[in-house]
Every structure is written in C-alpha cells, then in structure tokens.
Write a protein that holds these residues in place. Structure first.
Motif, mmCIF file in Angstrom:
data_model
loop_
_atom_site.group_PDB
_atom_site.id
_atom_site.type_symbol
_atom_site.label_atom_id
_atom_site.label_comp_id
_atom_site.label_asym_id
_atom_site.label_seq_id
_atom_site.Cartn_x
_atom_site.Cartn_y
_atom_site.Cartn_z
ATOM 1 N N ILE A 1 5.772 -12.614 3.101
ATOM 2 C CA ILE A 1 5.771 -11.184 2.753
ATOM 3 C C ILE A 1 4.342 -10.666 2.573
ATOM 4 C CG2 ILE A 1 6.328 -9.626 0.813
ATOM 5 C CD1 ILE A 1 9.060 -11.188 0.660
ATOM 6 N N ALA A 2 3.482 -11.487 1.960
ATOM 7 C CA ALA A 2 2.087 -11.084 1.769
ATOM 8 C C ALA A 2 1.412 -10.830 3.117
ATOM 9 C CB ALA A 2 1.335 -12.168 1.006
ATOM 10 N N LYS A 3 1.822 -11.592 4.122
ATOM 11 C CA LYS A 3 1.199 -11.428 5.439
ATOM 12 C C LYS A 3 1.848 -10.302 6.242
ATOM 13 C CE LYS A 3 0.113 -16.367 5.715
ATOM 14 N NZ LYS A 3 0.555 -17.638 6.337
ATOM 15 N N LEU A 4 3.146 -10.079 6.017
ATOM 16 C CA LEU A 4 3.869 -9.103 6.845
ATOM 17 C C LEU A 4 3.834 -7.689 6.264
ATOM 18 C CD1 LEU A 4 6.933 -11.368 7.749
ATOM 19 C CD2 LEU A 4 5.136 -10.613 9.308
ATOM 20 N N GLN A 5 3.496 -7.573 4.979
ATOM 21 C CA GLN A 5 3.257 -6.270 4.354
ATOM 22 C C GLN A 5 4.409 -5.258 4.473
ATOM 23 O OE1 GLN A 5 -0.323 -5.029 3.318
ATOM 24 N NE2 GLN A 5 -0.444 -7.201 2.889
ATOM 25 N N PRO A 6 5.584 -5.553 3.966
ATOM 26 C CA PRO A 6 6.678 -4.571 3.991
ATOM 27 C C PRO A 6 6.433 -3.445 2.980
ATOM 28 C CG PRO A 6 7.347 -6.487 2.744
ATOM 29 C CD PRO A 6 5.987 -6.808 3.317
ATOM 30 N N GLN A 7 7.215 -2.361 3.110
ATOM 31 C CA GLN A 7 7.009 -1.183 2.272
ATOM 32 C C GLN A 7 7.862 -1.203 1.000
ATOM 33 O OE1 GLN A 7 5.141 1.460 1.427
ATOM 34 N NE2 GLN A 7 3.862 0.466 2.955
ATOM 35 N N LEU A 8 8.044 -2.323 0.390
ATOM 36 C CA LEU A 8 8.732 -2.337 -0.900
ATOM 37 C C LEU A 8 8.014 -3.315 -1.818
ATOM 38 C CD1 LEU A 8 12.064 -4.375 -0.527
ATOM 39 C CD2 LEU A 8 10.014 -4.671 0.814
ATOM 40 N N GLU A 9 8.265 -3.161 -3.116
ATOM 41 C CA GLU A 9 7.635 -4.097 -4.041
ATOM 42 C C GLU A 9 8.554 -5.308 -4.195
ATOM 43 O OE1 GLU A 9 5.304 -2.651 -7.172
ATOM 44 O OE2 GLU A 9 6.030 -4.121 -8.620
ATOM 45 N N VAL A 10 7.977 -6.498 -4.137
ATOM 46 C CA VAL A 10 8.772 -7.718 -4.284
ATOM 47 C C VAL A 10 8.198 -8.544 -5.426
ATOM 48 C CG1 VAL A 10 9.820 -9.676 -3.105
ATOM 49 C CG2 VAL A 10 9.084 -7.704 -1.764
ATOM 50 N N ARG A 11 9.063 -8.892 -6.371
ATOM 51 C CA ARG A 11 8.619 -9.681 -7.527
ATOM 52 C C ARG A 11 9.426 -10.972 -7.606
ATOM 53 N NH1 ARG A 11 9.287 -4.770 -11.826
ATOM 54 N NH2 ARG A 11 7.738 -3.358 -10.904
ATOM 55 N N ALA A 12 8.728 -12.078 -7.611
ATOM 56 C CA ALA A 12 9.408 -13.376 -7.676
ATOM 57 C C ALA A 12 9.311 -13.949 -9.080
ATOM 58 C CB ALA A 12 8.771 -14.334 -6.680
ATOM 59 N N GLN B 1 0.873 -1.169 0.000
ATOM 60 C CA GLN B 1 0.000 0.000 0.000
ATOM 61 C C GLN B 1 0.912 1.222 0.000
ATOM 62 O OE1 GLN B 1 -3.649 -0.461 2.042
ATOM 63 N NE2 GLN B 1 -3.464 -2.123 0.565
ATOM 64 N N GLY B 2 0.523 2.260 -0.723
ATOM 65 C CA GLY B 2 1.373 3.453 -0.759
ATOM 66 C C GLY B 2 2.531 3.255 -1.720
ATOM 67 N N LYS B 3 3.441 4.217 -1.730
ATOM 68 C CA LYS B 3 4.510 4.189 -2.718
ATOM 69 C C LYS B 3 5.640 3.253 -2.278
ATOM 70 C CE LYS B 3 7.589 7.371 -5.142
ATOM 71 N NZ LYS B 3 7.915 6.353 -6.117
ATOM 72 N N PRO B 4 5.984 2.255 -3.103
ATOM 73 C CA PRO B 4 7.065 1.339 -2.709
ATOM 74 C C PRO B 4 8.411 2.066 -2.643
ATOM 75 C CG PRO B 4 6.025 0.650 -4.789
ATOM 76 C CD PRO B 4 5.420 1.947 -4.408
ATOM 77 N N GLN B 5 9.224 1.692 -1.660
ATOM 78 C CA GLN B 5 10.562 2.286 -1.530
ATOM 79 C C GLN B 5 11.471 1.853 -2.662
ATOM 80 O OE1 GLN B 5 11.359 0.495 2.191
ATOM 81 N NE2 GLN B 5 10.445 2.155 3.401
ATOM 82 N N ARG B 6 11.341 0.597 -3.084
ATOM 83 C CA ARG B 6 12.178 0.082 -4.164
ATOM 84 C C ARG B 6 11.566 -1.231 -4.666
ATOM 85 N NH1 ARG B 6 16.612 -3.641 -1.645
ATOM 86 N NH2 ARG B 6 15.820 -3.878 0.446
ATOM 87 N N VAL B 7 12.116 -1.724 -5.759
ATOM 88 C CA VAL B 7 11.619 -2.979 -6.305
ATOM 89 C C VAL B 7 12.705 -4.043 -6.161
ATOM 90 C CG1 VAL B 7 10.761 -4.172 -8.345
ATOM 91 C CG2 VAL B 7 10.169 -1.759 -7.974
ATOM 92 N N LEU B 8 12.383 -5.059 -5.394
ATOM 93 C CA LEU B 8 13.311 -6.162 -5.180
ATOM 94 C C LEU B 8 12.820 -7.371 -5.967
ATOM 95 C CD1 LEU B 8 15.629 -7.623 -3.543
ATOM 96 C CD2 LEU B 8 13.872 -8.136 -1.814
ATOM 97 N N ALA B 9 13.710 -7.958 -6.778
ATOM 98 C CA ALA B 9 13.341 -9.188 -7.493
ATOM 99 C C ALA B 9 13.967 -10.385 -6.785
ATOM 100 C CB ALA B 9 13.821 -9.122 -8.936
#
Ligand code: BES
Ligand code: MN
Ligand code: ZN
Length: 481
Positions: free
Chosen positions: A288-299, A239-247
């Motif tokens: 991660i889906a449950k803990l909701q961190p502030q970055l975008e994560v793509r697997a 939610q909100g603006k992601p800090q960064r995108v981690l793959a």
C-alpha cells in the motif's frame, strides 16, 4: 532464488536470450511459438509431433536449436483457462527454469482465451515471482540461484504492480517462516518499524503502555512469556483528503503453545504460523505504501506469545477488556480472540470507518472449509461483499460462514459478561469465535479466519511448504489500486 522479471514490448523471437519459453495449449503452439517455429524452420512443430507432446499443464520439453534453447511449456486446454491457469503456469515455470540452471530467459506472455494482455502480464509475473520463492535463511549452504526473466509482449505497468504485490506476499512468507525463537513479539515490532523507510508511520507500545491502556484481555495472554508483548500500529496516509479510514487487524501470536490448556505436540508443530494475520497485514501495508491508494489505512497488531509459566493466565481468570466488557477464560488456547478483542476495540476507538481482521483463529474453520479456503464472517453485508470480490480478483479463496445469532447465548458466562469459549461442545467453533469478536465493535467488521490457508506443510500451486502469505493480495485488491 534471486529473481527479476522485466517487461519487454518485442515478440519472444526478437529478444536474444539463452532460453526462450513458449506455451503449448493442448498440443497447439501459441502465437509466439509459431513465430519461433518459423524462425527455426519448423523444428518446434516437428518435435511436438514426433514426441507426441500434448501440452498438459506444466509438462515441458527442452529443445536445443543450436546456439540457444527453446522450452515448450504445456498450458493444458485453452478453453476454460483463466488467470489462475496463467498464475500457476508462472509459478511452475520459475521452478523449471531454475532447475534447468538458466540465469537469463525470455518467455512469451501466455494469453488464455478472453484474457487481456494486462491481466495475463500481471498474473504471469506474479506467478513467477511467487513460485520462485524459497526460505533458506537457516541453511548452512543455501542454493544461490539467479534468474532474469523477460516477458515478451507484456504490459509494463502490470509487471511493475505484480512485482510490488509479490514482494509483499514473499515478505509476509518470510515473517511466517522465521522460527519463533527468533521472531518473538519484540522482533516482529522491529520488522514493522523498518516500514518507516517507505513513508509509513509506525508506533510500538511496550508491555507497560499496553497495561496502562487497559488492554486487559490482550495483556493476560502475553503475561506468561518472558518475551514481552508489543502493540504495533502502522499508518498509511494518502496525499490529499482520504476517502475513508480502513483498519486492518492481524492476529500476532508469535507462538501458540495453548498455555495451560496445552496443545499436544502434534497440534503445536505449525504454531509459529499463528502470526500469519499480522504478516498479511504488514505485507499489505508494504504494498500500500508503494501503490498509494486514496484512503487512509491503519494496521493494528497485538503481538504476544502464548506460553506457560508462573506468570501465565489461568483457566477461570476473569479479564477486563479495553471495551469494558469482562471475559471469563475457560480455555487459554482460545487466546487469539482475547488479543483481537482489544485490537479491534482500539481500532474502533481510533475512528476506523470499517475493520478487516485476519487471524489463524480456529481449527474448526479448517474442519469446515479445508486447508485452501478461508472463512469470511461479517456484520455488514456490503463490506463482506467487497472483501469477497477482492479475494476473487486476487485468486485467494474465501467463503462466507454465518454469524448465527442463535449461538450467541453459548458465550454467556455466569461470572463475567462473556466467556471465551462455548464450553464442552465443540460444534460450530469458527462461528462462535466470530460471534465473540463481533462483541468488540459496532463498526462494519469482516473477520477472515485464515487458519487453513495461511500455512501449508506441502508445496502448493504458488510456492513451497511453509507460510503462504495468504491475505496480502486480497487486502491490496480491497484498497483498489
Ligand atoms: N491458533 C489456533 C488455531 C489454529 C489451528 C490455527 C490450526 C492454525 C491451525 C487457536 O489459537 C486455537 O488454539 N484455537 C482453538 C480454539 C478452541 C480452544 C476453542 C482450536 O481451534 O482448537
Ligand atoms: Mn490457541
Ligand atoms: Zn492461536
């Protein structure tokens, strides 16, 4: 075992249960133990003395107190004890209580010196939940044990977080332990698709889309099997603006026969574990889906099966990878790096800021670091340090190995841009593999070679033989929630 761990605020002597567990640090009763001892008029300390119970790590003594039982649980020396001691104790404790047959118990939260209540609560709950794991799906008469364990004087949010993380590790273990005739690439993709229930976005490509996307290295590995490949993408958006995108990229070879560079049976025995990187990445996404961190994560997972047939790729084939680089195949058993080359290039193209990749990539890494330690390779010292520190917090062992530029020339091919192995000499195989992967992105990249710790043929400190779920905890620590 069906296991639930619950946090309680009260002391161990205040919570009614048929079994109460207290720690003994090198012959000395813990604080909770002293309270219970007083309640039972010195019975516990008398037993300790008379039976010369020393409280060595995981040594136990069951004391009947009339209507209930007390389990004295050895924790070893208090000095030098750390989070791993508590985590390991939790794992042993789960096995012991199950063995004794109790369905409900209360344990005090073991506090090693200098350990905060929050850290200890987390480590103990995680240890219990990992130690209680077993894989019985294919047994005709599975043991069906149930246990509800209260952790006295524990930190509630820490126990909740431990539950989320341990569940993710056990989920990864379940995927790894599935036999390869069941868990083929299509089945793995189906399991990934179930993660949509947690609000994750999942996209799966079939063999036609993979070929059309020009993932020629990945496609070649897959083409020998009647079980088609699936390219799996799972995205978590905060939610909100992601800090960064981690793959996150995970190796997803559901079975590795070696292909025409066939493995001897001895080496093939554990090769259902060759999708452990994928399992770790999917497990991490679940948490991660449950803990909701502030970055975008793509697997990203390039799932395939490395088999032999009239369609299989050969030694000397030249492949065109997604990046445009051509690769001469000199060993079809170096298949992981071919699938990963395209998955990493794709993660890069999609706009990742940094890429963390996990794979059971080389036997050479196991030779270098043994079965308990993963090799860490990086082109970016800062990301490397971040991952290493995350692993330390998680209690997973990783150690840096060099991306040695001087070895790069061993990947030169006379026919193509690269070859997939370095020819006849086998030295430095883990490094060569890492150098190969580095060719497919210029973004910060960490490659974790988990060939050693991903799978174990003997029970280990935190679980039974089989898939360990190695990497899940490190990834969860890395995203920082
Ligand atoms: N999946 C294996 C690596 C592996 C070995 C994983 C042991 C877990 C335990 C990988 O695909 C492989 O076969 N690697 C080859 C590379 C070689 C052909 C350069 C190896 O390690 O022998
Ligand atoms: Mn292989
Ligand atoms: Zn492999």
């Amino acid at each position: 075992m069906e296991l639930t761990v619950k946090s309680a605020r009260r002391y161990v002597d205040e919570i009614p249960a048929p079994l109460a567990v207290v720690g003994v640090w090198g012959g000395e009763l813990s604080e909770g133990g002293q309270k219970l001892d007083a309640k039972h008029r010195g019975l516990l300390s008398r037993m300790l003395d008379e039976l010369r119970f020393k409280g060595e790590f995981a040594e136990t003594l069951l004391v009947p107190t009339g209507e209930t039982f007390v389990l004295l649980f050895g924790l070893g020396k208090k000095r030098g004890a750390n989070l791993e001691t508590v985590r390991g104790a939790g794992a042993k404790l789960a096995a012991e209580i199950a063995h004794l047959g109790f369905r409900e118990a209360v344990s005090e939260t073991f506090l090693a010196d200098k350990l905060g209540k929050k850290e200890a609560s987390y480590a103990l709950a995680e240890g219990v939940l990992l130690g209680g794991y077993s894989f019985q799906k294919y047994k005709s008469s599975p043991e069906h044990k149930k246990l509800r364990l209260w952790l006295a004087r524990s930190n509630g949010p820490a126990v909740d977080r431990a539950e989320i993380v341990a569940e993710a590790v056990n989920y990864a273990r379940n995927l790894i332990n599935e036999p390869p005739n069941v868990l083929n690439p299509v089945a793995l993709a189906k399991r990934a698709q179930e993660l949509t229930a947690l609000g994750l976005k999942v996209e799966v490509w079939d063999e036609k889309k993979i070929q059309a996307a020009e993932m020629g290295a990945y496609y070649a590995v897959a083409q020998g099997s009647v079980n088609p490949p699936r390219f799996i993408q799972v995205v978590y958006t905060p939610q909100g603006k992601p800090q960064r995108v981690l793959a996150l990229v995970g190796k997803g070879i559901t079975f590795d026969t070696g292909g025409y560079s066939l493995k001897p049976n001895e080496s093939m025995l554990t090769m259902k574990c060759d999708m452990s990187g994928a399992a770790a990445v999917l497990g991490a996404m679940q948490a991660i889906a449950k803990l909701q961190p502030q970055l975008e994560v793509r697997a990203y997972i390039a799932a395939a099966e490395n088999m032999i047939s009239g369609h299989a790729y050969r030694v000397s084939d030249v492949l065109k990878s997604l990046s445009g680089k051509t690769i001469e195949v000199l060993n079809t058993d170096a298949e992981g790096r071919l699938t990963l080359a395209d998955a990493i290039a794709y993660a890069d193209q999609q706009g990742a800021d940094s890429i963390v990749e996990l794979s059971t990539l080389t036997g050479a890494c196991v030779t270098a670091l043994g079965e308990k330690v993963a090799g860490l390779f990086t082109n970016d010292a800062r990301l490397g340090r971040e991952v290493q520190e995350a692993a330390e917090r998680a209690g997973e062992k990783v150690w840096p190995l060099p991306m040695e530029d001087e070895y790069r020339e061993m990947l030169e091919s006379s026919t193509a841009d690269l070859k997939n192995v370095h020819g006849r000499n086998r030295y430095g195989g883990a490094i060569i593999a890492a150098l190969f992967l580095r060719e497919f992105t210029e973004k910060p990249l960490v490659h974790l070679d988990i060939a050693g710790p991903a799978y174990t043929e003997r029970p280990h400190a935190l679980g039974p033989a089989g898939g360990t779920g190695f990497g899940v905890k490190t990834l969860v620590e890395l995203v920082g929630v």
